[in-house]
Design a protein around this motif. Structure first.
Motif, PDB file in Angstrom:
ATOM      1  N   VAL A 139       0.838  -1.198   0.000  1.00 11.43           N
ATOM      2  CA  VAL A 139       0.000   0.000   0.000  1.00 11.43           C
ATOM      3  C   VAL A 139       0.877   1.253   0.000  1.00 11.43           C
ATOM      4  CG1 VAL A 139      -1.657   1.348   1.328  1.00 11.43           C
ATOM      5  CG2 VAL A 139      -1.918  -1.105   1.177  1.00 11.43           C
ATOM      6  N   LEU A 140       1.956   1.186   0.762  1.00  8.97           N
ATOM      7  CA  LEU A 140       2.821   2.360   0.865  1.00  8.97           C
ATOM      8  C   LEU A 140       3.868   2.389  -0.241  1.00  8.97           C
ATOM      9  CD1 LEU A 140       3.420   2.578   4.713  1.00  8.97           C
ATOM     10  CD2 LEU A 140       1.733   3.758   3.320  1.00  8.97           C
TER      11      LEU A 140
ATOM     12  N   LEU B 102      -1.688  13.575   2.771  1.00 11.48           N
ATOM     13  CA  LEU B 102      -1.509  12.121   2.854  1.00 11.48           C
ATOM     14  C   LEU B 102      -2.376  11.578   3.978  1.00 11.48           C
ATOM     15  CD1 LEU B 102       2.346  11.814   2.448  1.00 11.48           C
ATOM     16  CD2 LEU B 102       0.592  11.321   0.762  1.00 11.48           C
TER      17      LEU B 102
ATOM     18  N   GLU C  76      -6.978   4.088   1.342  1.00  8.73           N
ATOM     19  CA  GLU C  76      -5.916   3.947   0.360  1.00  8.73           C
ATOM     20  C   GLU C  76      -5.963   2.547  -0.263  1.00  8.73           C
ATOM     21  OE1 GLU C  76      -3.886   6.585  -0.199  1.00  8.73           O
ATOM     22  OE2 GLU C  76      -2.884   5.532  -1.841  1.00  8.73           O
TER      23      GLU C  76
END
Lengths: 758, 140
Positions: free
Chosen positions: A516-517, A567, A593
């Motif tokens: 995800v990151l 973010l 996200e």
């Protein structure tokens, strides 16, 4: 010079106490009007005004003294039972409170009474005291009514509310000169009243509390935050040391720090009731402005929250309340016509729930008109007509939090300008809370705020993903799971690139933190197994896969700069024991996200539709499902999702079972029924294989999803035309291959008929 | 205008008004921020305060740091926020007066024009005057 300082101090003390007293007056007068217990309340109101008058006279504030005196005269008559409270009297008394507040603000800002003509008000108060009927009209013309009310922030600065029992409002002040006029002895003040309130007869209670500057508390809080960090650093050192006396000292520091932290946190806790004080007045004024009858019920005023949070929810709460009064509660005639009491009720409720505080504002009004919201939202371009079709009622109701939204038919003075609810939502989310709107019991509407207890220090789990450390707040953590390689093989399934984990029979989506990151992937020994953090966000669970779970730490939450505010996956950052910065993950943002939260599921679904075409690869993945002892295989590209649904949400339409799924009605088909078995609906959750595309969707109810397997070059033998089944060799056995799409299409063309009812 | 703090970036000489500079630090342990703009180099711990470090080379579209980059932190205050600007090397502080400033010629590339509004003429050199407020505004 010193004398001057002392005089200033007296004035400051007077202002602080008076503002505090005024809030109480507002509340007590409204309670009195609503039929509260008269004798003791009147006595208490009288006392407050009386001591204010005395001090004002002593300090030379003539206007203030005159207004307070007139009010006191009227109050004395009421207290002694020579007059009874009615609306003109209550209005005049409240105007007197406004006038006093106005004068106090003048004194605060310029050190003197600067303006305002209160003669008319004084005359009216005195006339009322004489028992004369007074025309209500002059009310509008009095300066008090047109004077702007004192800014709430000003009062707040002066009143560190909640730190002291209210009884200290008129407590003896340390300066001897002031205490004489300001503090008449209870006996001379009200000889008719036998017992004095507890606060006065027990001076020990008063002395047990101290007024503390809020700024000082904030500084202490910051220092404790730093101390916690230093302690953590120390503990890191201690882990590598073996000197017993050093270790003992470290332990002692560890404990003391924890206790200190807890203690300081407590000093900042305030009962939420401290910001409720003025709300009855707000509701009363609003009601009379709108021509409605509204009663405010409160419960849970003693629920404690950190003061920064209390500050942050003050305005949103007032706004929601105004909204409820304006849009929620109907006009008295309408209410009577509906068979409700003409007086509407707004309930304000605060309570603890799983480490958070819930604050609810409910009204017993007409409730939310979802159709009107839908129309308005489409009209305003907030959603498209197509999107509206996919939304269920609760999601539509949630649209009131969108910017530029208002369903008020007319723009009123009170609300209806289309600003507000979005600001409410933003402000609540900024402090890590959530705002939601629910249909209330009995037709009204409830707005619920879920708020964290504190912001500054949280307990967090430190995890490792691709060799970077992240902190995850414990509040979001449901449980921690470690799977060995064998368990990984049996309990984690992949469906169209999405990983699902079977947690005690429940399927939860898995999110890989590193992916995800967008972190570089690292080689990992499969024997290390898999760490899954089961997290809760927005009422949905998902599993976060991390490389390693390191430690549980108390961390100090520090904000990120505005350049990183966009973010949503981060809630802030913290400094760890080694002095390095670690990012704190925002579980809700992370879920967004990774598209696991309901809101984004629509988007996620659209993406799925694009990718759910038939695969051309020679390898075909199939989902093996079982109904009783029979197995069927379903080509995986036809599977949109695997869901677990509670039996009790299954409804019946046209004789068939259906379920509401993402705002649509999805027919359910029991696999057993298709296979000609006897099917009885059981209890408990059911496993559903969902297929959905544009117009058609179907949920296949199976007893168990057994496995997902890859078949190399699977040979398929077409079934008879019109049949839902083909056959194929799966794991060396001939197995029925179910065409889910055909099943869904059959259902869409002739609703439920083709699939049979049961 | 007074004093300017000069620094080097990819061979060019830049400067910032000294009044905006809080401090200059040697390379700091940096925590990367996944998913953030590439211009954010990471977060540093500035005595308990968390400060974003902005990679100026990225802001100007230059090569992402070569061998001459020593990752010096120029910590600047812009309004309420504090950010660290990562530069190759720190130069000296120079005294200048009004007449030495000139608007940036249009021929300089657009990226320069946005972050650099002025140019400062020294007897045998030119300084590009960086506006930190624009750097920060460009990040939000």
């Amino acid at each position: 010079m010193e004398q001057q300082d002392e005089a200033d101090e007296i004035v400051q003390e007077f202002l602080t106490e008076s503002f505090e007293g005024l809030d109480q007056l507002d509340r007590e007068l409204v309670e009195l009007e609503e039929g509260g217990e008269p004798t003791s309340r009147l006595a208490s109101i009288f006392r407050t005004i009386h001591s204010m008058k005395g001090t004002a006279g002593f300090l030379g504030y003539e206007r203030l003294e005159k207004v307070a005196h007139a009010g006191e005269t009227l109050l004395a008559k009421l207290r002694d039972g020579k007059l009874t409270l009615n609306k003109p009297i209550a209005d005049s008394l409240l105007q007197m409170v406004d006038a006093v507040r106005d004068l106090l603000t003048q004194v605060q800002e310029s050190g003197a009474e600067t303006g305002g003509d209160f003669d008319q008000l004084v005359e009216r108060l005195l006339a009322l005291a004489e028992g004369k009927a007074v025309d209500a009209k002059p009310a509008a013309a009095t300066p008090a009514a047109v004077m702007p009310a004192v800014k709430p922030e000003l009062i707040e600065e002066l009143v560190p509310d909640g730190l002291l029992p209210r009884a200290t409002t008129s407590a003896p002040v340390p300066t001897p000169v002031q205490s004489q006029p300001a503090e008449p002895k209870p006996s001379e003040l009200k000889p008719s009243e036998p017992k004095a309130p507890a606060g006065r007869t027990a001076p020990a209670v008063i002395e047990a509390s101290v007024r503390v500057d809020v700024g000082l508390l904030d500084r202490l809080m910051n220092l404790v935050g730093e101390l916690v960090l230093a302690r953590n650093q120390l503990l890191t050192f201690a882990a590598g040391a073996d000197d017993p006396s050093f270790l003992a000292a470290t332990q002692a520091i560890n404990h003391i720090t924890s206790e200190l932290q807890e203690g300081i946190m407590k000093t900042r806790m305030q009962p939420i009731g401290s910001i409720w004080g003025r709300l009855p007045r707000v509701v009363r004024d609003l009601a009379s402005e709108l021509g409605k009858q509204i009663k405010l019920d409160t419960s849970g005023a003693e629920t404690e929250l950190d003061r920064t949070i209390i500050e942050a929810i003050r305005d949103p709460l007032t706004h929601i309340l105004r909204n409820a009064a304006d849009h929620g509660v109907e006009m008295p005639d309408d209410r009577v016509a509906k068979g409700k009491p003409s007086q509407g009720t707004i309930r304000l409720r605060a309570y603890h729930e799983s480490g958070k505080v819930n604050v609810e504002v409910s009204d017993d009004g007409a409730g939310i008109n979802v159709d009107r919201i839908r129309e308005r939202a489409i009209e305003r371009g907030i959603i498209t007509r197509d999107a509206a079709k996919l939304m269920n009622d609760s999601k539509l109701a949630g649209l009131i939090f969108e910017p530029g939204f208002s369903t008020a038919q007319q723009v009123t003075n009170v609300s209806g300008r289309g600003v507000g609810m979005d600001v409410v939502k933003t402000n609540i989310e900024r402090i890590g809370g959530r705002a939601e709107v629910l249909p209330g019991e009995g037709g009204g509407t409830t707005v619920r705020l879920k708020i964290p207890l504190t912001l500054a220090i949280v307990s967090a789990l430190i995890v490792n993903a691709s060799n970077q450390r992240f902190a995850i707040p414990q509040v979001n953590l449901v449980e921690l799971v470690w799977l060995d390689p064998n368990q990984m093989a049996t309990q984690v399934d992949e469906v169209r690139g999405e990983y699902l984990y079977r947690l005690r029979g429940n399927l939860i989506p898995l999110v890989h933190l590193g992916r995800v990151l967008n972190l570089p992937s690292v080689e990992r020994d499969p024997a290390l197994g898999m760490h899954i953090l089961v997290l809760q966000a927005d009422g949905r669970r998902f599993g976060l896969v991390v490389d390693d779970v390191l430690d549980n730490e108390e961390i100090v939450v520090k904000p990120l700069g505005p350049e990183l505010k966009s973010l949503r996956v981060y809630a802030g950052a913290t400094i760890r024991g080694d002095g390095r910065v670690a990012l704190i993950l925002d579980v809700l943002g992370l879920a967004h996200e990774a598209h696991v939260v309901l809101e984004s599921q629509l988007r996620g679904r659209d993406a799925l539709r694009r990718t759910t075409g038939p695969t051309t690869a020679a390898r075909e993945s199939v989902l093996l499902c079982r109904a009783q002892q029979e197995r069927v295989a379903i080509p995986l590209h036809m599977v949109t999702r695997l869901e677990e649904i509670d039996q009790h949400v299954v409804e019946r339409a046209a004789g068939a079972e259906v379920v509401q799924y993402h705002g649509e009605i999805m027919p359910l088909v029991r696999l057993g029924k298709l296979l000609g078995q006897d099917v009885t609906a059981g209890h408990g959750p059911i496993q559903v294989v969902v297929y959905s595309e544009e117009e058609s969707s179907v949920g296949l109810v199976v007893d168990e999803v057994e496995d997902i397997i890859d078949e190399e070059g699977m040979s398929v033998r077409k079934g008879k035309p019109g049949s839902l089944f083909d056959s194929a060799v799966v794991r060396g056995k001939v197995t029925d291959l179910l065409d889910l799409r055909a099943l869904a299409d059959a259902g869409a063309e002739t609703p439920f008929a083709a699939v049979g009812s049961f | 205008m007074g004093q300017l703090c000069t620094f080097y970036l990819d061979g060019s000489r830049f400067c910032i008004d000294v009044a905006m500079v809080q401090e200059v630090l040697k390379p700091q342990p940096m925590t990367e921020v996944p998913l953030a703009s590439a211009r954010i180099q990471g977060l540093i711990n500035l005595r308990g305060r968390i400060v974003s470090a902005i990679n100026l080379r990225k802001c100007f579209g230059m090569d992402p740091g070569g061998t001459d980059s020593r990752d010096m932190n120029v910590v600047v205050r812009v309004g309420e926020s504090v950010v660290s600007l990562i530069v190759d090397q720190i130069g000296d502080v120079v005294e200048v007066d009004e007449q030495q400033f000139e608007r940036v010629p249009d021929t300089l590339n657009a990226k320069f024009c946005d972050l650099v509004q002025q140019i400062c003429k020294l007897p045998n050199d030119l300084l590009l005057v960086l506006d930190p407020a624009r750097v920060v505004a460009g990040m939000e």
